[in-house]
Write an enzyme that holds these catalytic residues in place. Structure first.
Site, PDB file in Angstrom:
ATOM      1  N   ASN A 121      71.168 -21.656 -44.355  1.00 53.01           N
ATOM      2  CA  ASN A 121      71.372 -23.094 -44.572  1.00 53.01           C
ATOM      3  C   ASN A 121      70.754 -23.872 -43.421  1.00 53.01           C
ATOM      4  O   ASN A 121      70.199 -23.289 -42.494  1.00 53.01           O
ATOM      5  CB  ASN A 121      72.873 -23.397 -44.729  1.00 53.01           C
ATOM      6  CG  ASN A 121      73.648 -22.974 -43.507  1.00 53.01           C
ATOM      7  OD1 ASN A 121      73.428 -23.472 -42.413  1.00 53.01           O
ATOM      8  ND2 ASN A 121      74.566 -22.022 -43.675  1.00 53.01           N
TER       9      ASN A 121
ATOM     10  N   LYS B 130      91.731 -28.703 -46.228  1.00 53.43           N
ATOM     11  CA  LYS B 130      91.149 -27.551 -45.518  1.00 53.43           C
ATOM     12  C   LYS B 130      92.022 -27.128 -44.339  1.00 53.43           C
ATOM     13  O   LYS B 130      92.168 -25.949 -44.045  1.00 53.43           O
ATOM     14  CB  LYS B 130      89.757 -27.932 -45.003  1.00 53.43           C
ATOM     15  CG  LYS B 130      88.656 -27.138 -45.668  1.00 53.43           C
ATOM     16  CD  LYS B 130      87.276 -27.625 -45.310  1.00 53.43           C
ATOM     17  CE  LYS B 130      86.427 -27.636 -46.570  1.00 53.43           C
ATOM     18  NZ  LYS B 130      85.081 -28.137 -46.345  1.00 53.43           N
TER      19      LYS B 130
ATOM     20  N   PHE C 207      85.870 -27.337 -38.409  1.00 53.04           N
ATOM     21  CA  PHE C 207      85.083 -28.508 -38.795  1.00 53.04           C
ATOM     22  C   PHE C 207      85.071 -28.577 -40.311  1.00 53.04           C
ATOM     23  O   PHE C 207      85.118 -27.539 -40.971  1.00 53.04           O
ATOM     24  CB  PHE C 207      83.639 -28.385 -38.271  1.00 53.04           C
ATOM     25  CG  PHE C 207      83.457 -29.072 -36.948  1.00 53.04           C
ATOM     26  CD1 PHE C 207      84.045 -28.561 -35.808  1.00 53.04           C
ATOM     27  CD2 PHE C 207      82.718 -30.243 -36.852  1.00 53.04           C
ATOM     28  CE1 PHE C 207      83.908 -29.204 -34.584  1.00 53.04           C
ATOM     29  CE2 PHE C 207      82.564 -30.892 -35.637  1.00 53.04           C
ATOM     30  CZ  PHE C 207      83.158 -30.377 -34.501  1.00 53.04           C
TER      31      PHE C 207
ATOM     32  N   ASP D 214      78.584 -19.103 -47.443  1.00 50.65           N
ATOM     33  CA  ASP D 214      79.782 -18.766 -48.211  1.00 50.65           C
ATOM     34  C   ASP D 214      79.647 -17.433 -48.933  1.00 50.65           C
ATOM     35  O   ASP D 214      80.629 -16.743 -49.161  1.00 50.65           O
ATOM     36  CB  ASP D 214      80.073 -19.890 -49.223  1.00 50.65           C
ATOM     37  CG  ASP D 214      80.492 -21.167 -48.506  1.00 50.65           C
ATOM     38  OD1 ASP D 214      81.442 -21.092 -47.709  1.00 50.65           O
ATOM     39  OD2 ASP D 214      79.854 -22.212 -48.717  1.00 50.65           O
TER      40      ASP D 214
ATOM     41  N   ASP E  16      86.114 -15.569 -44.361  1.00 46.43           N
ATOM     42  CA  ASP E  16      86.317 -16.896 -43.760  1.00 46.43           C
ATOM     43  C   ASP E  16      86.753 -16.664 -42.317  1.00 46.43           C
ATOM     44  O   ASP E  16      87.882 -16.219 -42.052  1.00 46.43           O
ATOM     45  CB  ASP E  16      87.375 -17.680 -44.547  1.00 46.43           C
ATOM     46  CG  ASP E  16      87.433 -19.131 -44.083  1.00 46.43           C
ATOM     47  OD1 ASP E  16      87.409 -19.374 -42.858  1.00 46.43           O
ATOM     48  OD2 ASP E  16      87.489 -20.018 -44.953  1.00 46.43           O
TER      49      ASP E  16
ATOM     50  N   LYS F 235      61.678  -3.740 -49.132  1.00 47.84           N
ATOM     51  CA  LYS F 235      61.263  -5.034 -49.688  1.00 47.84           C
ATOM     52  C   LYS F 235      61.216  -4.936 -51.217  1.00 47.84           C
ATOM     53  O   LYS F 235      60.615  -4.007 -51.771  1.00 47.84           O
ATOM     54  CB  LYS F 235      59.883  -5.394 -49.134  1.00 47.84           C
ATOM     55  CG  LYS F 235      59.450  -6.769 -49.536  1.00 47.84           C
ATOM     56  CD  LYS F 235      58.089  -7.090 -48.954  1.00 47.84           C
ATOM     57  CE  LYS F 235      57.594  -8.395 -49.570  1.00 47.84           C
ATOM     58  NZ  LYS F 235      56.167  -8.571 -49.414  1.00 47.84           N
TER      59      LYS F 235
HETATM   60  N1  CTP Z   1      84.193 -21.420 -41.922  1.00 47.45           N
HETATM   61  C1  CTP Z   1      84.261 -20.127 -41.458  1.00 47.45           C
HETATM   62  N2  CTP Z   1      83.917 -19.088 -42.262  1.00 47.45           N
HETATM   63  C2  CTP Z   1      83.484 -19.307 -43.516  1.00 47.45           C
HETATM   64  C3  CTP Z   1      83.401 -20.632 -44.011  1.00 47.45           C
HETATM   65  C4  CTP Z   1      83.761 -21.666 -43.193  1.00 47.45           C
HETATM   66  O1  CTP Z   1      84.647 -19.932 -40.304  1.00 47.45           O
HETATM   67  N3  CTP Z   1      83.142 -18.284 -44.278  1.00 47.45           N
HETATM   68  C5  CTP Z   1      84.645 -22.523 -41.081  1.00 47.45           C
HETATM   69  C6  CTP Z   1      83.548 -23.457 -40.600  1.00 47.45           C
HETATM   70  O2  CTP Z   1      83.017 -23.020 -39.367  1.00 47.45           O
HETATM   71  C7  CTP Z   1      84.291 -24.765 -40.477  1.00 47.45           C
HETATM   72  C8  CTP Z   1      85.336 -24.685 -41.557  1.00 47.45           C
HETATM   73  O3  CTP Z   1      85.505 -23.309 -41.860  1.00 47.45           O
HETATM   74  O4  CTP Z   1      84.971 -24.850 -39.246  1.00 47.45           O
HETATM   75  C9  CTP Z   1      85.034 -25.420 -42.806  1.00 47.45           C
HETATM   76  O5  CTP Z   1      83.754 -25.102 -43.276  1.00 47.45           O
HETATM   77  P1  CTP Z   1      83.198 -25.713 -44.632  1.00 47.45           P
HETATM   78  O6  CTP Z   1      81.854 -25.125 -44.910  1.00 47.45           O
HETATM   79  O7  CTP Z   1      83.325 -27.193 -44.583  1.00 47.45           O
HETATM   80  O8  CTP Z   1      84.288 -25.182 -45.629  1.00 47.45           O
HETATM   81  P2  CTP Z   1      84.311 -24.101 -46.722  1.00 47.45           P
HETATM   82  O9  CTP Z   1      85.485 -23.238 -46.510  1.00 47.45           O
HETATM   83  O10 CTP Z   1      83.001 -23.385 -46.826  1.00 47.45           O
HETATM   84  O11 CTP Z   1      84.585 -24.999 -47.996  1.00 47.45           O
HETATM   85  P3  CTP Z   1      83.575 -25.751 -48.990  1.00 47.45           P
HETATM   86  O12 CTP Z   1      82.178 -25.254 -48.691  1.00 47.45           O
HETATM   87  O13 CTP Z   1      84.063 -25.375 -50.303  1.00 47.45           O
HETATM   88  O14 CTP Z   1      83.747 -27.225 -48.695  1.00 47.45           O
END
Ligand code: CTP
Length: 402
Positions: free
Chosen positions: A209, A338, A324, A277, A305, A287
């Site tokens: 990303n 969250k 965040f 995610d 997560d 490859k």
């Molecule tokens: N985060 C994490 N591990 C993941 C996904 C998220 O540690 N696999 C943490 C990020 O570093 C951030 C927080 O969770 O501090 C929220 O991340 P965000 O991308 O906004 O949330 P998601 O859980 O991915 O939810 P969504 O994408 O559905 O909004």
């Protein structure tokens, strides 16, 4: 605060150098030990004799002086100090510092140090307002260097405006702040995640990303500046490692989780990473070739997560876990959800819609959300968001033993 502290004062060439003599007196009155480096331009404004009479020490002037090296190596000079103060800081010395040049004793000592540095700029107002000087100032601030002044006023060149060096007593207070700040989180351990993760499809392809990592690097730097022993676990970025921080480079979410678990126990965790995610269920070892069975059907599975794993850790949950929430709509409401879902203590929510320019940009408008309410901060640079957050964290721990 200043009693017994060792100050390395660098006096560069400017008319304001005479005020540095007063600064030395004020510092010594408060029990500080002052060593001075006088640049060759500085010696046109104040004499080595006046500086050494006031510091009570020899004045260091020459990078290649055998006598100086025998008495005190130039690296040792900056290592021996608690803080380095550049007063006056000229446009030229600021430019050298921003570039990391080391072609005289002052710039070498500044490059060789891992101690806090405070600059008191002094120059003609047009030099101060010039985009190059402002660019250098921004680089220095991003490196964690503190600034005091310059003040507005009549200038020696007959003009009026910003460029006058801060007064000795103002510099004194700024030195106390710098020294005080570096102990606010002393004895605390912090873990910060930053950047994107990169999930392999095969040995050459990946999913990732657009995270730049800037916010996380700035937070790690701000926590280290307050004295926290800071580990930064980062996905691939183009950023320089922040000073005074232990950087662990990883690529995938699984590697990030493993590195974070190895870094525990810590007191503070701040998760800023944009963790992918999903990852590919079975990344190919070779490859993937085109034309063999058509377009590959990539099966995605969910990544761990990391924030949630740390916040719900059975045995080593940090005292303060901060996440965040990057949202594009219903920012505060989604972030509150969250906070609960991930069991963290605070969530910093921000709007990352493309129109805000937050992703990859230098500024951020954030809301700090906890179980006790929401604070909305004004639009700030990512560096300012970080120092404000670090201050807030130190406030949280105030009064509890490290
Ligand atoms: N985060 C994490 N591990 C993941 C996904 C998220 O540690 N696999 C943490 C990020 O570093 C951030 C927080 O969770 O501090 C929220 O991340 P965000 O991308 O906004 O949330 P998601 O859980 O991915 O939810 P969504 O994408 O559905 O909004």
């Amino acid at each position: 605060m200043l009693n017994g502290k060792r100050i390395l004062l660098i006096i560069a060439g400017g008319i304001a150098a005479y005020k540095s003599l007063e600064l030395i007196r004020r510092l010594r009155e408060r029990g500080a030990n002052v060593r001075a480096i006088l640049t060759s331009a500085g010696s046109h404004f104040v004499t080595p004799l006046s500086v050494s009479s006031l510091t009570g020490e020899k004045v260091y002037q020459d990078l290649f002086s055998l006598t100086d090296e025998a008495e005190m190596g130039h690296i040792q000079l900056s290592r021996d100090a608690d803080v380095l103060v550049v007063a006056p800081a000229t446009a030229d010395l600021m430019a050298k510092m921003a570039q990391g040049r080391a072609d005289d004793l002052a710039s070498t000592a500044l490059l060789a140090t891992d101690k806090p540095v405070l600059i008191a700029p002094a120059m003609n107002l047009r030099m101060w307002l010039h985009p190059s000087t402002q660019r250098n100032l921004a680089l220095l601030n991003a490196d964690g260097i503190s600034t005091v002044g310059p003040n507005d006023g009549d200038m020696a060149c007959g003009e009026f405006g910003p460029g006058r060096m801060a007064e000795p007593l103002e510099i004194l207070v700024a030195i106390e702040n710098v020294l005080g700040r570096s102990v606010l989180l002393k004895g605390r351990r912090a873990l910060v995640t930053a950047g994107p993760t990169l999930e392999s499809i095969d040995p050459v392809r990946f999913i990732s990303n657009r995270s730049s990592g800037k916010q996380g690097y700035a937070i790690a730097s701000a926590l280290a500046a307050l004295g926290a022993e800071t580990t930064l676990v980062s996905g691939p970025t183009n950023l320089r490692p922040p000073t005074g921080v232990k950087l662990i480079n990883i690529e995938s979410a699984q590697q990030m989780l493993a590195a974070c678990e190895r870094a525990l126990p810590v007191d503070i965790t701040v998760c800023t990473a944009a963790v992918a995610d999903w990852r590919i269920d079975q990344a190919a070892n070779q490859k993937i070739k085109k034309g063999e069975g058509g377009v590959p059907n990539l099966k995605l599975i969910e990544n761990p997560d990391i924030l949630r794993a740390i916040a719900t850790h059975q045995t080593q949950r940090p005292a303060l876990v901060i996440g965040f929430a990057a949202e594009t709509e219903n920012v505060v409401a989604y972030a509150q959800a969250k906070l609960r879902k991930k069991h963290c203590d605070w969530i910093i929510a921000n709007d990352v819609s493309p129109s805000t320019g937050v992703m990859g940009g230098d500024e951020n408008t954030v809301h700090l959300i906890s179980m006790s309410g929401t604070e909305t901060w004004p639009k700030l640079s990512k560096t300012e968001v970080s120092s404000r957050l670090a201050q807030k964290i130190s406030g949280h721990f105030k009064g509890t033993a490290a």
